[in-house]
Scaffold this active site. Structure first.
Site, short mmCIF file in Angstrom:
data_model
loop_
_atom_site.label_atom_id
_atom_site.label_comp_id
_atom_site.label_asym_id
_atom_site.label_seq_id
_atom_site.Cartn_x
_atom_site.Cartn_y
_atom_site.Cartn_z
N LYS A 143 -31.32 11.53 -28.92
CA LYS A 143 -30.85 11.27 -30.29
C LYS A 143 -29.44 11.81 -30.48
CE LYS A 143 -31.82 12.16 -35.18
NZ LYS A 143 -32.82 12.58 -36.17
N HIS A 281 -47.03 -21.98 -6.01
CA HIS A 281 -46.80 -21.97 -7.45
C HIS A 281 -48.02 -21.45 -8.22
CE1 HIS A 281 -43.03 -23.81 -6.68
NE2 HIS A 281 -43.52 -24.98 -6.33
#
Length: 529
Positions: A143, A281
């Site tokens: 922060k 696939h």
């Protein structure tokens, strides 16, 4: 960010880490640059033994570590030093009034919660490996990155030292490291919350969090215009994310997706009987059991050799030389197996681009877990499809009972159907897929496509008729009408396995009885979208 300095030359650093990789070298480099080093218990001993001058946090706070180390850094002299806005007069006064000195670098990596879970620790030990002070300090430092640098892993030590040597850590780097710090605590909290979900039966509740650690930057995603990265979660499930790559090119996004699909499918068969799955696939184009891996591979390849070109091959046993020689005869992207012989590794090694992965084991198809899918503005989260159907679960619904061979083939076919995109139809004969129809908008078309594949495979192999003649057929969900089953019967199926549960089950059963085939219901659906 108003008031932040572009560079911060550190004077004081706090180091408190579980992973002590590179810590001695980093701390020595800081002290050589005139930085005062504060530290805690285990880190202090390591650094002091190395002859590095350090100050224990307890000497700064005037308060000892208590409660077996659960409380040691949760103190205003620590958090004030991290959170003070250095250009704000009231903050400066508060520091002076309370004897708080600023901290310019925070180095914290967290208790090894993920590793503790992965090695199967019990409940109490796992709880003790939930870090409290570490995340609190990381979040405070992140922060206040306008004034200090937060480091959460040893990989960033070198960059921080390099910038110190250039006059101080830049704001750009402090901001980047702050973002990384929040991602780390977010992933850490996600690991904890999902562990708790598992303890409580697997459901995630009102809030859900997911996190992981970057494992690989990729050239692109499914398509070249998409960026992609691969992250590992805390799950220790054997598979592509935990495998060791012995050789070959870096795995692509599609490689990882397809390899995962292949290995999860082959794991359905355990390790007792040789099994091979060939994936293209994310859909299987051939799956088979055999007396040997070579036999299983040849039977799997027969199903759809055209689609197998450029595919993924997954094995449930140690890759041997004979099987390796056969696999490398056609272009293959990835081979994944629990292990491989030295001779097999050498054979695959002759194909420099072919990836070979070993996992050390098979994933448990019955194990619980979560699967996710993103939608616009949300996440769909569900439990992993860990449903496994056995012969005891089957209900014969036709006049004719299946033969023992038909029963074995139906169970194989239904396992394969679980891993085929819906609507799924799978023909199996003598322990091998004969035709697979995937991803169609209706089940009848899937049955037709699977039959076409079966006929083409027979023609390509110089065999008469179709591979589907005398096969069994599996459907991942119920037949809503008799037409899908009738297509399978026309293709040569003599027995069928399906979940059942359609409003027209009677109609479908009547069609089976009219054709003289056997049919069983599983009571379990396996949609895969």
């Amino acid at each position: 960010m108003a008031g932040h300095p572009d560079r911060v030359a550190p004077k004081r650093a706090l180091l408190s880490v579980s992973d002590k990789t590179g810590l001695i070298e980093f701390a020595r480099a800081l002290t050589d640059r005139g930085v005062t080093v504060l530290t805690t218990g285990g880190s202090k001993k390591l650094l002091s033994d190395a002859g590095i001058p350090v100050t224990e946090v307890a000497d700064v706070t005037g308060f000892p570590e208590i409660m077996d180390g659960r409380v040691k850094t949760l103190h205003p002299k620590v958090h004030g030093g991290l959170l003070a806005v250095r250009h704000e007069a009231s903050h400066v006064k508060a520091m002076a009034d309370h004897g708080i000195e600023p901290i310019d670098i925070l180095v914290v990596n967290l208790y090894p919660f993920e590793a503790t879970v992965a090695r199967g620790a019990d409940y109490d030990e796992t709880i003790e490996n939930i870090d409290i002070g570490g995340p609190a300090m990381i979040r405070a430092a992140a922060k206040n990155h306008a004034y200090l640098t937060v480091v959460v892993e040893p990989a960033d030590y070198e960059k921080v030292l390099s910038e110190i040597d250039q006059g101080g850590v830049t704001f750009a780097t402090r901001k980047t490291l702050a973002a990384k710090a929040y991602a780390r605590t977010g992933a850490y909290d996600a690991a904890i919350s999902n562990w708790f979900a598992g303890v409580l039966g697997g459901e995630t509740g009102d809030f859900v969090a997911f996190g992981g650690k970057l494992a690989q930057e990729m050239r692109y995603g499914e398509n070249p215009h998409q960026w992609a990265r691969f992250y590992r979660t805390m799950e220790s499930r054997p598979g592509v994310s935990t495998a060791t790559q012995l050789q070959g090119k870096v795995l692509s996004y599609n490689n990882i997706n397809d390899t995962d699909a292949a290995f999860e499918l082959v794991a359905e068969f355990g390790s007792a009987t040789p099994a091979v799955a060939i994936i293209k696939h994310a859909n299987p184009c051939g799956v088979a059991l055999g007396k040997t891996l070579l036999e299983a591979y040849e039977k799997a390849l027969l199903c759809d050799p055209v689609s197998a070109f450029g595919g993924i091959v997954a094995l449930n046993q140690t890759l041997d030389a004979e099987t390796a020689k056969k696999i490398v005869e056609i272009f293959t992207e990835v081979i994944i197996a629990p292990s491989a012989t030295d001779e097999a590794i050498a054979i695959v090694g002759a194909k420099k681009n072919l990836r070979l992965l070993v996992t050390g084991g098979l994933p448990d198809p019955k194990a619980p877990g979560l699967s996710t899918k993103t939608v616009a503005g949300g996440l769909l989260v569900q439990s992993r499809d860990n449903g496994v159907v056995t012969e005891a679960d089957l209900k014969v619904v036709t006049k004719r009972q299946p033969t023992a061979q038909e029963m074995a083939d139906m169970l194989l076919a239904f396992k394969v159907a679980k891993h085929v995109k819906s609507n799924a139809i799978v023909y199996v004969k003598d322990g091998a897929t004969a035709g697979i129809g995937a991803g169609q908008m209706n089940r009848r078309d899937s049955a037709r496509i699977a039959a076409i594949r079966a006929a083409e495979a027979a023609e390509g192999a110089g065999l008469p008729g179709s591979l589907a003649t005398g096969s069994v057929v599996a459907s991942d969900a119920f037949f809503p009408f008799a037409d899908g089953l009738e297509e399978a019967i026309a293709a040569g199926a003599t027995a069928a396995i399906q979940p059942g549960g359609s409003m027209r089950d009677d109609e479908v059963i009547a069609a089976a009885d009219k054709a003289g085939i056997a049919m069983v219901f599983t009571g379990m659906r396996h949609f895969r979208h």
